[in-house]
Design a protein around this motif. Structure first.
Motif, PDB file in Angstrom:
ATOM      1  N   GLU A 237     -15.823  -0.747  12.222  1.00  0.00           N
ATOM      2  CA  GLU A 237     -15.869  -2.085  12.810  1.00  0.00           C
ATOM      3  C   GLU A 237     -14.727  -2.282  13.801  1.00  0.00           C
ATOM      4  OE1 GLU A 237     -15.805  -4.695   9.503  1.00  0.00           O
ATOM      5  OE2 GLU A 237     -17.886  -4.325   8.923  1.00  0.00           O
ATOM      6  N   ILE A 238     -13.533  -1.824  13.444  1.00  0.00           N
ATOM      7  CA  ILE A 238     -12.386  -1.954  14.349  1.00  0.00           C
ATOM      8  C   ILE A 238     -12.613  -1.126  15.603  1.00  0.00           C
ATOM      9  CG2 ILE A 238      -9.926  -1.457  14.629  1.00  0.00           C
ATOM     10  CD1 ILE A 238      -9.585  -2.028  11.642  1.00  0.00           C
ATOM     11  N   ARG A 239     -13.078   0.107  15.419  1.00  0.00           N
ATOM     12  CA  ARG A 239     -13.333   0.985  16.561  1.00  0.00           C
ATOM     13  C   ARG A 239     -14.365   0.355  17.503  1.00  0.00           C
ATOM     14  NH1 ARG A 239     -16.880   4.896  18.096  1.00  0.00           N
ATOM     15  NH2 ARG A 239     -16.015   6.694  19.232  1.00  0.00           N
ATOM     16  N   ASN A 240     -15.459  -0.150  16.946  1.00  0.00           N
ATOM     17  CA  ASN A 240     -16.491  -0.776  17.774  1.00  0.00           C
ATOM     18  C   ASN A 240     -15.976  -2.042  18.447  1.00  0.00           C
ATOM     19  OD1 ASN A 240     -18.514   1.130  17.306  1.00  0.00           O
ATOM     20  ND2 ASN A 240     -19.205   0.103  15.430  1.00  0.00           N
ATOM     21  N   HIS A 241     -15.090  -2.766  17.769  1.00  0.00           N
ATOM     22  CA  HIS A 241     -14.499  -3.976  18.358  1.00  0.00           C
ATOM     23  C   HIS A 241     -13.621  -3.613  19.554  1.00  0.00           C
ATOM     24  CE1 HIS A 241     -12.836  -7.929  18.784  1.00  0.00           C
ATOM     25  NE2 HIS A 241     -11.614  -7.546  18.412  1.00  0.00           N
ATOM     26  N   ILE A 242     -12.848  -2.543  19.429  1.00  0.00           N
ATOM     27  CA  ILE A 242     -12.014  -2.092  20.554  1.00  0.00           C
ATOM     28  C   ILE A 242     -12.908  -1.670  21.721  1.00  0.00           C
ATOM     29  CG2 ILE A 242     -10.330  -0.381  21.349  1.00  0.00           C
ATOM     30  CD1 ILE A 242      -9.302  -0.247  18.449  1.00  0.00           C
ATOM     31  N   LEU A 243     -13.969  -0.924  21.434  1.00  0.00           N
ATOM     32  CA  LEU A 243     -14.887  -0.477  22.487  1.00  0.00           C
ATOM     33  C   LEU A 243     -15.559  -1.659  23.177  1.00  0.00           C
ATOM     34  CD1 LEU A 243     -16.550   2.559  20.663  1.00  0.00           C
ATOM     35  CD2 LEU A 243     -15.148   2.681  22.734  1.00  0.00           C
ATOM     36  N   ALA A 244     -16.016  -2.634  22.400  1.00  0.00           N
ATOM     37  CA  ALA A 244     -16.684  -3.798  22.974  1.00  0.00           C
ATOM     38  C   ALA A 244     -15.725  -4.611  23.830  1.00  0.00           C
ATOM     39  CB  ALA A 244     -17.270  -4.668  21.858  1.00  0.00           C
ATOM     40  N   THR A 245     -14.483  -4.748  23.362  1.00  0.00           N
ATOM     41  CA  THR A 245     -13.477  -5.493  24.128  1.00  0.00           C
ATOM     42  C   THR A 245     -13.170  -4.782  25.435  1.00  0.00           C
ATOM     43  OG1 THR A 245     -12.493  -6.327  22.076  1.00  0.00           O
ATOM     44  CG2 THR A 245     -11.151  -6.450  24.069  1.00  0.00           C
ATOM     45  N   GLY A 246     -12.969  -3.465  25.355  1.00  0.00           N
ATOM     46  CA  GLY A 246     -12.699  -2.695  26.568  1.00  0.00           C
ATOM     47  C   GLY A 246     -13.850  -2.750  27.551  1.00  0.00           C
ATOM     48  N   GLN A 247     -15.070  -2.674  27.044  1.00  0.00           N
ATOM     49  CA  GLN A 247     -16.238  -2.733  27.924  1.00  0.00           C
ATOM     50  C   GLN A 247     -16.309  -4.062  28.662  1.00  0.00           C
ATOM     51  OE1 GLN A 247     -20.022  -1.516  26.212  1.00  0.00           O
ATOM     52  NE2 GLN A 247     -21.088  -3.061  27.410  1.00  0.00           N
ATOM     53  N   ARG A 248     -16.062  -5.145  27.943  1.00  0.00           N
ATOM     54  CA  ARG A 248     -16.120  -6.468  28.566  1.00  0.00           C
ATOM     55  C   ARG A 248     -15.074  -6.616  29.661  1.00  0.00           C
ATOM     56  NH1 ARG A 248     -13.038 -10.468  27.257  1.00  0.00           N
ATOM     57  NH2 ARG A 248     -12.593  -9.700  25.153  1.00  0.00           N
ATOM     58  N   ILE A 249     -13.862  -6.160  29.383  1.00  0.00           N
ATOM     59  CA  ILE A 249     -12.785  -6.294  30.365  1.00  0.00           C
ATOM     60  C   ILE A 249     -13.010  -5.366  31.547  1.00  0.00           C
ATOM     61  CG2 ILE A 249     -10.311  -6.022  30.751  1.00  0.00           C
ATOM     62  CD1 ILE A 249      -9.882  -6.779  27.803  1.00  0.00           C
ATOM     63  N   MET A 250     -13.371  -4.112  31.271  1.00  0.00           N
ATOM     64  CA  MET A 250     -13.532  -3.131  32.342  1.00  0.00           C
ATOM     65  C   MET A 250     -14.768  -3.400  33.194  1.00  0.00           C
ATOM     66  SD  MET A 250     -12.316   0.413  30.533  1.00  0.00           S
ATOM     67  CE  MET A 250     -10.553   0.663  30.145  1.00  0.00           C
ATOM     68  N   ALA A 251     -15.768  -4.078  32.636  1.00  0.00           N
ATOM     69  CA  ALA A 251     -16.927  -4.460  33.439  1.00  0.00           C
ATOM     70  C   ALA A 251     -16.528  -5.416  34.552  1.00  0.00           C
ATOM     71  CB  ALA A 251     -17.996  -5.100  32.558  1.00  0.00           C
ATOM     72  N   GLY A 252     -15.419  -6.129  34.340  1.00  0.00           N
ATOM     73  CA  GLY A 252     -14.936  -7.054  35.356  1.00  0.00           C
ATOM     74  C   GLY A 252     -13.871  -6.483  36.259  1.00  0.00           C
ATOM     75  N   LYS A 253     -12.972  -5.651  35.685  1.00  0.00           N
ATOM     76  CA  LYS A 253     -11.806  -5.187  36.440  1.00  0.00           C
ATOM     77  C   LYS A 253     -11.837  -3.722  36.840  1.00  0.00           C
ATOM     78  CE  LYS A 253      -8.531  -8.476  34.351  1.00  0.00           C
ATOM     79  NZ  LYS A 253      -7.233  -8.590  33.631  1.00  0.00           N
ATOM     80  N   GLY A 254     -12.717  -2.937  36.234  1.00  0.00           N
ATOM     81  CA  GLY A 254     -12.706  -1.508  36.492  1.00  0.00           C
ATOM     82  C   GLY A 254     -11.903  -0.766  35.435  1.00  0.00           C
ATOM     83  N   PHE A 255     -11.886   0.550  35.543  1.00  0.00           N
ATOM     84  CA  PHE A 255     -11.234   1.384  34.529  1.00  0.00           C
ATOM     85  C   PHE A 255      -9.732   1.509  34.765  1.00  0.00           C
ATOM     86  CE2 PHE A 255      -9.950   5.526  32.751  1.00  0.00           C
ATOM     87  CZ  PHE A 255     -10.403   5.382  31.444  1.00  0.00           C
ATOM     88  N   SER A 256      -9.343   1.869  35.966  1.00  0.00           N
ATOM     89  CA  SER A 256      -7.934   2.150  36.248  1.00  0.00           C
ATOM     90  C   SER A 256      -7.059   0.910  36.175  1.00  0.00           C
ATOM     91  CB  SER A 256      -7.794   2.796  37.634  1.00  0.00           C
ATOM     92  OG  SER A 256      -8.493   4.015  37.693  1.00  0.00           O
ATOM     93  N   ALA A 257      -7.624  -0.245  36.519  1.00  0.00           N
ATOM     94  CA  ALA A 257      -6.833  -1.473  36.581  1.00  0.00           C
ATOM     95  C   ALA A 257      -6.549  -2.063  35.210  1.00  0.00           C
ATOM     96  CB  ALA A 257      -7.558  -2.513  37.439  1.00  0.00           C
ATOM     97  N   VAL A 258      -7.179  -1.547  34.182  1.00  0.00           N
ATOM     98  CA  VAL A 258      -7.021  -2.099  32.840  1.00  0.00           C
ATOM     99  C   VAL A 258      -6.196  -1.149  31.986  1.00  0.00           C
ATOM    100  CG1 VAL A 258      -8.212  -2.856  30.750  1.00  0.00           C
ATOM    101  CG2 VAL A 258      -9.232  -3.298  32.997  1.00  0.00           C
ATOM    102  N   GLY A 259      -5.097  -1.657  31.448  1.00  0.00           N
ATOM    103  CA  GLY A 259      -4.262  -0.849  30.574  1.00  0.00           C
ATOM    104  C   GLY A 259      -4.650  -1.020  29.118  1.00  0.00           C
ATOM    105  N   LEU A 260      -4.189  -0.100  28.294  1.00  0.00           N
ATOM    106  CA  LEU A 260      -4.500  -0.167  26.875  1.00  0.00           C
ATOM    107  C   LEU A 260      -3.924  -1.432  26.244  1.00  0.00           C
ATOM    108  CD1 LEU A 260      -3.957   3.545  25.763  1.00  0.00           C
ATOM    109  CD2 LEU A 260      -6.078   2.387  26.412  1.00  0.00           C
ATOM    110  N   ASN A 261      -2.738  -1.849  26.699  1.00  0.00           N
ATOM    111  CA  ASN A 261      -2.128  -3.056  26.140  1.00  0.00           C
ATOM    112  C   ASN A 261      -3.042  -4.266  26.292  1.00  0.00           C
ATOM    113  OD1 ASN A 261       0.232  -2.005  25.121  1.00  0.00           O
ATOM    114  ND2 ASN A 261       1.405  -2.343  27.005  1.00  0.00           N
ATOM    115  N   GLU A 262      -3.666  -4.395  27.457  1.00  0.00           N
ATOM    116  CA  GLU A 262      -4.539  -5.541  27.698  1.00  0.00           C
ATOM    117  C   GLU A 262      -5.726  -5.518  26.740  1.00  0.00           C
ATOM    118  OE1 GLU A 262      -7.111  -7.723  31.272  1.00  0.00           O
ATOM    119  OE2 GLU A 262      -5.918  -5.918  31.714  1.00  0.00           O
ATOM    120  N   ILE A 263      -6.317  -4.348  26.557  1.00  0.00           N
ATOM    121  CA  ILE A 263      -7.470  -4.231  25.656  1.00  0.00           C
ATOM    122  C   ILE A 263      -7.077  -4.548  24.222  1.00  0.00           C
ATOM    123  CG2 ILE A 263      -9.169  -2.634  24.681  1.00  0.00           C
ATOM    124  CD1 ILE A 263      -9.069  -1.104  27.357  1.00  0.00           C
ATOM    125  N   LEU A 264      -5.976  -3.941  23.777  1.00  0.00           N
ATOM    126  CA  LEU A 264      -5.577  -4.085  22.383  1.00  0.00           C
ATOM    127  C   LEU A 264      -5.077  -5.499  22.077  1.00  0.00           C
ATOM    128  CD1 LEU A 264      -3.852  -0.615  21.991  1.00  0.00           C
ATOM    129  CD2 LEU A 264      -6.076  -1.318  21.100  1.00  0.00           C
TER     130      LEU A 264
END
Length: 201
Positions: free
Chosen positions: A11-38
């Protein structure tokens, strides 16, 4: 046997993936750091590497998860009861238009948002994108062939080539929609799609 702790971990792993997907869908991959996702996910930074070996590995898993969900939705659309295959295909394009037309035409398709960016950054992410998009094209080709067999549509080339061309047409239209900030390119794509897929029943 799956334990409660394993379920919690998934559940935690899927939550991290879902959060990253939502953020990166807006900002891209390189512009998003791990700190922002976590931080957004409410997960301690130190635990990230319990689930993913690197940001690149996270990106691969995120894309694989995205395409798994996408293909499941596509399968559902292409198996809707009471419709011809031609109608199901046209519903797919309409759903594409709707999903890519919100948020000032920025959409949510990771293939559109991350394709050009990560293909140059990571070969493993590129391969994941290639595998995912190939799955979409294969399903569209099968649907076109089924539509021909049932007599609901006709095309002038092999289903595999038409499916590839249509997918590329809509990806290109999605990129242009992001540039011009209106849905005009989707109008053009839909018109061309209707010419390519001649609905006969």
């Amino acid at each position: 046997m799956t334990t409660t702790s394993q379920l919690h971990s998934n559940e935690i792993r899927n939550h991290i993936l879902a959060t990253g997907q939502r953020i990166m869908a807006g900002k891209g991959f390189s512009a998003v750091g791990l700190n922002e996702i976590l931080t957004d996910a409410g997960v301690p930074k130190g635990s990230f590497y319990h689930y993913f070996s690197s940001k690149e590995a996270f990106g691969v898993d995120m894309l694989a998860r995205y395409f798994d969900d996408y293909l499941a939705e596509l399968d559902a659309t292409l198996s809707q009861p009471g419709l011809t295959m031609a109608q199901r295909l046209m519903n797919y394009w309409q759903l594409w238009r709707e999903s890519q037309s919100f948020s000032d035409c920025q959409g949510k398709c990771l293939a559109v948002k991350l394709g050009a960016e990560v293909a140059d950054l990571s070969d493993s992410m590129r391969v994941t994108l290639q595998t995912g998009t190939a799955g979409i094209i294969a399903r569209l080709a099968d649907a076109l062939e089924a539509g021909i067999e049932e007599g609901s549509l006709s095309i002038d080339d092999k289903p595999s080539r038409v499916a590839e061309s249509l997918y590329q047409l809509w990806v290109g239209a999605s990129v242009m929609v992001k540039i011009v900030r209106n849905t005009g390119p989707f109008d053009s794509a839909m018109s061309m799609t209707q010419k390519i897929i001649r609905i006969t029943a």
